[in-house]
Design an enzyme around this catalytic site. Structure first.
Site, PDB file in Angstrom:
ATOM      1  N   ASP A   1      -0.353  -5.408   4.811  1.00 22.92           N
ATOM      2  CA  ASP A   1      -0.475  -6.014   3.481  1.00 22.92           C
ATOM      3  C   ASP A   1      -1.556  -7.090   3.384  1.00 22.92           C
ATOM      4  O   ASP A   1      -1.437  -8.044   2.599  1.00 22.92           O
ATOM      5  CB  ASP A   1       0.883  -6.599   3.024  1.00 22.92           C
ATOM      6  CG  ASP A   1       1.983  -5.567   3.031  1.00 22.92           C
ATOM      7  OD1 ASP A   1       1.660  -4.380   2.799  1.00 22.92           O
ATOM      8  OD2 ASP A   1       3.152  -5.933   3.269  1.00 22.92           O
TER       9      ASP A   1
ATOM     10  N   LYS B   1      -5.930  -4.440   2.217  1.00 19.79           N
ATOM     11  CA  LYS B   1      -6.841  -3.359   2.621  1.00 19.79           C
ATOM     12  C   LYS B   1      -7.259  -2.497   1.424  1.00 19.79           C
ATOM     13  O   LYS B   1      -8.421  -2.154   1.273  1.00 19.79           O
ATOM     14  CB  LYS B   1      -6.154  -2.456   3.673  1.00 19.79           C
ATOM     15  CG  LYS B   1      -5.790  -3.213   4.951  1.00 19.79           C
ATOM     16  CD  LYS B   1      -5.006  -2.364   5.913  1.00 19.79           C
ATOM     17  CE  LYS B   1      -3.587  -2.048   5.462  1.00 19.79           C
ATOM     18  NZ  LYS B   1      -2.671  -3.206   5.426  1.00 19.79           N
TER      19      LYS B   1
ATOM     20  N   GLY C   1       1.578   0.737   1.374  1.00 20.74           N
ATOM     21  CA  GLY C   1       1.476   0.506  -0.066  1.00 20.74           C
ATOM     22  C   GLY C   1       0.203  -0.289  -0.281  1.00 20.74           C
ATOM     23  O   GLY C   1       0.152  -1.459   0.080  1.00 20.74           O
ATOM     24  N   HIS C   2      -0.826   0.360  -0.788  1.00 25.56           N
ATOM     25  CA  HIS C   2      -2.124  -0.297  -0.952  1.00 25.56           C
ATOM     26  C   HIS C   2      -2.391  -0.523  -2.430  1.00 25.56           C
ATOM     27  O   HIS C   2      -2.477   0.430  -3.208  1.00 25.56           O
ATOM     28  CB  HIS C   2      -3.231   0.560  -0.312  1.00 25.56           C
ATOM     29  CG  HIS C   2      -3.087   0.680   1.182  1.00 25.56           C
ATOM     30  ND1 HIS C   2      -3.965   1.362   1.967  1.00 25.56           N
ATOM     31  CD2 HIS C   2      -2.164   0.156   2.030  1.00 25.56           C
ATOM     32  CE1 HIS C   2      -3.586   1.277   3.239  1.00 25.56           C
ATOM     33  NE2 HIS C   2      -2.484   0.554   3.297  1.00 25.56           N
TER      34      HIS C   2
ATOM     35  N   GLN D   1      -0.927  -0.233   7.581  1.00 28.78           N
ATOM     36  CA  GLN D   1      -0.183  -1.227   8.359  1.00 28.78           C
ATOM     37  C   GLN D   1      -1.170  -2.264   8.931  1.00 28.78           C
ATOM     38  O   GLN D   1      -2.228  -2.453   8.366  1.00 28.78           O
ATOM     39  CB  GLN D   1       0.633  -0.590   9.486  1.00 28.78           C
ATOM     40  CG  GLN D   1       1.825   0.240   9.010  1.00 28.78           C
ATOM     41  CD  GLN D   1       1.455   1.602   8.454  1.00 28.78           C
ATOM     42  OE1 GLN D   1       0.816   2.387   9.127  1.00 28.78           O
ATOM     43  NE2 GLN D   1       1.863   1.887   7.243  1.00 28.78           N
TER      44      GLN D   1
HETATM   45  P1  GDP Z   1      -2.526  -3.607   1.660  1.00 27.18           P
HETATM   46  O1  GDP Z   1      -1.300  -2.884   2.082  1.00 27.18           O
HETATM   47  O2  GDP Z   1      -3.248  -4.224   2.827  1.00 27.18           O
HETATM   48  O3  GDP Z   1      -3.466  -2.787   0.816  1.00 27.18           O
HETATM   49  O4  GDP Z   1      -2.063  -4.822   0.779  1.00 27.18           O
HETATM   50  P2  GDP Z   1      -0.910  -4.791  -0.376  1.00 27.18           P
HETATM   51  O5  GDP Z   1      -1.451  -4.116  -1.554  1.00 27.18           O
HETATM   52  O6  GDP Z   1       0.373  -4.290   0.176  1.00 27.18           O
HETATM   53  O7  GDP Z   1      -0.681  -6.331  -0.599  1.00 27.18           O
HETATM   54  C1  GDP Z   1      -1.711  -7.183  -0.988  1.00 27.18           C
HETATM   55  C2  GDP Z   1      -1.309  -7.847  -2.295  1.00 27.18           C
HETATM   56  O8  GDP Z   1      -2.156  -8.946  -2.542  1.00 27.18           O
HETATM   57  C3  GDP Z   1      -1.459  -6.949  -3.512  1.00 27.18           C
HETATM   58  O9  GDP Z   1      -0.498  -7.309  -4.461  1.00 27.18           O
HETATM   59  C4  GDP Z   1      -2.851  -7.272  -4.011  1.00 27.18           C
HETATM   60  O10 GDP Z   1      -3.011  -7.027  -5.406  1.00 27.18           O
HETATM   61  C5  GDP Z   1      -2.914  -8.743  -3.735  1.00 27.18           C
HETATM   62  N1  GDP Z   1      -4.237  -9.282  -3.401  1.00 27.18           N
HETATM   63  C6  GDP Z   1      -5.262  -8.713  -2.717  1.00 27.18           C
HETATM   64  N2  GDP Z   1      -6.260  -9.596  -2.528  1.00 27.18           N
HETATM   65  C7  GDP Z   1      -5.863 -10.747  -3.125  1.00 27.18           C
HETATM   66  C8  GDP Z   1      -6.454 -12.039  -3.266  1.00 27.18           C
HETATM   67  O11 GDP Z   1      -7.547 -12.324  -2.783  1.00 27.18           O
HETATM   68  N3  GDP Z   1      -5.714 -12.985  -3.923  1.00 27.18           N
HETATM   69  C9  GDP Z   1      -4.488 -12.727  -4.456  1.00 27.18           C
HETATM   70  N4  GDP Z   1      -3.854 -13.703  -5.065  1.00 27.18           N
HETATM   71  N5  GDP Z   1      -3.910 -11.515  -4.347  1.00 27.18           N
HETATM   72  C10 GDP Z   1      -4.586 -10.549  -3.674  1.00 27.18           C
HETATM   73  P1  IMO Z   2       0.503  -1.399   4.540  1.00 25.96           P
HETATM   74  O1  IMO Z   2      -0.408  -0.232   4.842  1.00 25.96           O
HETATM   75  C1  IMO Z   2       3.661  -4.066   5.897  1.00 25.96           C
HETATM   76  C2  IMO Z   2       6.635  -2.413   8.635  1.00 25.96           C
HETATM   77  C3  IMO Z   2       8.039  -2.257   8.106  1.00 25.96           C
HETATM   78  C4  IMO Z   2       8.829  -2.407   9.390  1.00 25.96           C
HETATM   79  C5  IMO Z   2       7.941  -1.715  10.406  1.00 25.96           C
HETATM   80  C6  IMO Z   2       8.322  -0.270  10.675  1.00 25.96           C
HETATM   81  O2  IMO Z   2       0.894  -1.489   3.115  1.00 25.96           O
HETATM   82  O3  IMO Z   2      -0.062  -2.659   5.102  1.00 25.96           O
HETATM   83  P2  IMO Z   2       8.195   2.013   9.335  1.00 25.96           P
HETATM   84  O4  IMO Z   2       8.470   2.339   7.913  1.00 25.96           O
HETATM   85  O5  IMO Z   2       6.783   2.278   9.751  1.00 25.96           O
HETATM   86  O6  IMO Z   2       9.191   2.607  10.270  1.00 25.96           O
HETATM   87  O7  IMO Z   2       8.428   0.421   9.451  1.00 25.96           O
HETATM   88  O8  IMO Z   2       6.631  -1.770   9.906  1.00 25.96           O
HETATM   89  N1  IMO Z   2       5.595  -1.755   7.812  1.00 25.96           N
HETATM   90  C7  IMO Z   2       4.737  -2.411   7.026  1.00 25.96           C
HETATM   91  N2  IMO Z   2       4.654  -3.721   6.728  1.00 25.96           N
HETATM   92  N3  IMO Z   2       2.757  -3.204   5.392  1.00 25.96           N
HETATM   93  C8  IMO Z   2       2.817  -1.892   5.695  1.00 25.96           C
HETATM   94  O9  IMO Z   2       1.866  -1.011   5.316  1.00 25.96           O
HETATM   95  C9  IMO Z   2       3.860  -1.435   6.517  1.00 25.96           C
HETATM   96  N4  IMO Z   2       4.233  -0.227   6.983  1.00 25.96           N
HETATM   97  C10 IMO Z   2       5.297  -0.427   7.790  1.00 25.96           C
HETATM   98  O10 IMO Z   2       8.344  -3.250   7.165  1.00 25.96           O
HETATM   99  O11 IMO Z   2       8.918  -3.761   9.747  1.00 25.96           O
HETATM  100 MG    MG Z   3       0.760  -2.890   1.668  1.00 26.50          MG
END
Ligand code: GDP
Ligand code: IMO
Ligand code: MG
Length: 428
Positions: A13, A16, A40-41, A223
């Site tokens: 998270d 990416k 979840g991106h 991840q």
């Molecule tokens: P990913 O899994 O690495 O793609 O990241 P996620 O989407 O799960 O989580 C990142 C969260 O931070 C999302 O809700 C994005 O919209 C938000 N986000 C990304 N970059 C920024 C930033 O620079 N500032 C803030 N406040 N939110 C951000």
């Molecule tokens: P993105 O791509 C954050 C965590 C889960 C759990 C562990 C194992 O959005 O960054 P799994 O479902 O793979 O068996 O879970 O890894 N986890 C993540 N945490 N971002 C993710 O993906 C994750 N994918 C799995 O919360 O601790």
């Molecule tokens: Mg994510």
């Protein structure tokens, strides 16, 4: 040509999706190489928000080819939902979304096995997203899995039944969980039509052909490195190699073809699920980070655990990945802090070090912090690195100094356009 890589350096998270979406215009192909619907991106642009789980984050950039690589595990039900969302948004993906025939399939009973084994673990549960990731990779390495290319075989149904029977046997030995296999199975087989509608390719030939033709390819990690099956906080990890090495077997490219490795870290740190997190905060600062950073899982909605940035941890993942560029995201979340902390060393076993112990789960690690003055102002509209507040630049320079890798981008908000390219004015 070489393949560039974008991946997360923490526990996932890191942002990416946003960065891949931004950089995608510089590439011809974006490819996912591991993970599955546990990811979840999030992408935000033009007032719209999209969360992608299986589809690469280059899909919103017209013309660009997106490949779901062989290292990914695919749940056809999630994929069908995602494709529906793209169609609703008017995204033409039919000729641009390819899927590797060697990618493995998540079947409904994989999800049930995930849930039942988590229940069996009780307090020691991993905190899995329950998307069936672990059981699917287990079947892959156990040589029982079903692959995308198999859906074209006459004996596919038979192979599916064999796998299902094996799973039902395993489930019988685990705690009882509720499931309605008949309904889910029906949905799953219907969803296979969505998968069939995509272009299935021999991913390894496709990618190498693209590179040979001089096309620019970007690999999108899911991840984070601390969730890597080999190097993460085992057993509180996911079941794939999330580090750069995973690109080679997740897409079929040779190590010599790896180019830039762009490592992403938040300006602080989060984790969702169980497992060690040395800099986790349990006070109002942690609560503030969660609220200000909207730290709730993009896949499960669970609140994310929050803490300060952890430099020994980042040095470790920078080493593992061969990071050549750093991207710092969510710096805006620190805007209101008087003081910002960073763990620069660990103390454990009577020593002060920046090396991680063999097992972060087994050793009580005390992070040693340094404090840095906050900038106490909003960053809205700042598009040029030089226009950042002095203290924000000083904090970033400190990170760069400790980590020994140049920062090339700083993200100041969730929107596509909230991005500062260091030394260059951003264009969206
Ligand atoms: P990913 O899994 O690495 O793609 O990241 P996620 O989407 O799960 O989580 C990142 C969260 O931070 C999302 O809700 C994005 O919209 C938000 N986000 C990304 N970059 C920024 C930033 O620079 N500032 C803030 N406040 N939110 C951000
Ligand atoms: P993105 O791509 C954050 C965590 C889960 C759990 C562990 C194992 O959005 O960054 P799994 O479902 O793979 O068996 O879970 O890894 N986890 C993540 N945490 N971002 C993710 O993906 C994750 N994918 C799995 O919360 O601790
Ligand atoms: Mg994510």
């Amino acid at each position: 040509m070489v393949i560039d890589v974008i991946l997360g350096l923490q526990w996932g998270d890191e942002g990416k999706g946003k960065i891949v979406d931004y950089l995608a215009t510089q590439y011809d192909v974006v490819a996912r190489f591991q993970g599955g619907p546990n990811a979840g991106h999030t992408l935000k642009f033009d007032g719209q928000k999209f969360v992608l789980h299986t589809v690469p984050s280059g899909i919103f950039r017209k013309e660009l080819i997106n490949l779901i690589g062989n290292g990914v595990v695919i749940d056809p039900i999630t994929l069908r939902r995602e494709l529906g969302g793209l169609r609703e948004a008017g995204v033409e993906y039919a000729d641009r979304l390819l899927v590797a025939k060697k990618a493995h399939l998540i079947v409904p009973t994989h999800r049930y096995l995930d849930a039942a084994s988590e229940t069996a673990k009780g307090h020691a549960k991993i905190g899995s997203t329950l998307k069936g990731i672990g059981p699917t990779y287990m079947d892959k390495t156990g040589r029982n899995g079903l692959r995308v290319g198999d859906i074209l075989l006459e004996e596919f149904q038979e192979r599916y039944n064999t796998l299902k029977q094996k799973h039902l046997g395993l489930l019988a030995a685990l705690p009882n969980i509720d499931f309605d296999l008949e309904t889910e199975e029906k949905k799953w087989f219907e969803a296979l039509d969505s998968l069939r509608s995509l272009k299935m390719v021999d991913g390894e030939y496709f990618i190498n052909q693209q590179l040979a033709e001089g096309k620019r390819v970007l690999a999108e990690g899911a991840q984070g490195s601390m969730l890597d099956i080999d190097f993460g906080t085992y057993p509180f990890v996911t079941s794939s190699n999330t580090v750069t090495a995973g690109v080679c077997n997740g897409l079929g490219v040779a190590p010599k073809n790896i180019g830039e490795v762009i490592g992403i870290t938040k300006a602080y740190c989060t984790r969702v699920g169980s497992g060690p997190f040395p800099t986790e905060l349990f006070d109002e600062d942690g609560e503030f980070l969660r609220k200000e950073g909207q730290e709730f899982g993009a896949t499960t909605g669970r609140p994310r655990r929050c803490g300060w940035i952890d430099l020994p941890q980042l040095k470790y993942t920078i080493m593992l990945n061969g990071v050549t560029q750093l991207v710092i995201t969510k710096i805006d979340v620190l805007n209101k802090f008087e003081k910002i902390k960073a763990a620069t060393k660990y103390r454990y076993d009577g020593q002060v070090t920046d090396r991680l112990p063999y097992d972060l789960c087994g050793v009580p690690v005390e992070p040693l912090y340094k404090s840095y003055p906050g900038w106490k102002q909003a960053l809205d509209g700042v598009m040029d690195y030089d226009d950042l507040p002095v203290n924000a630049k000083a904090y970033l320079a400190t990170l760069e100094h400790h980590l020994g890798v140049p920062i090339t981008m700083v993200s100041t908000g969730p929107e596509r356009k909230s991005l500062i390219l260091k030394g260059v004015e951003a264009t969206v």
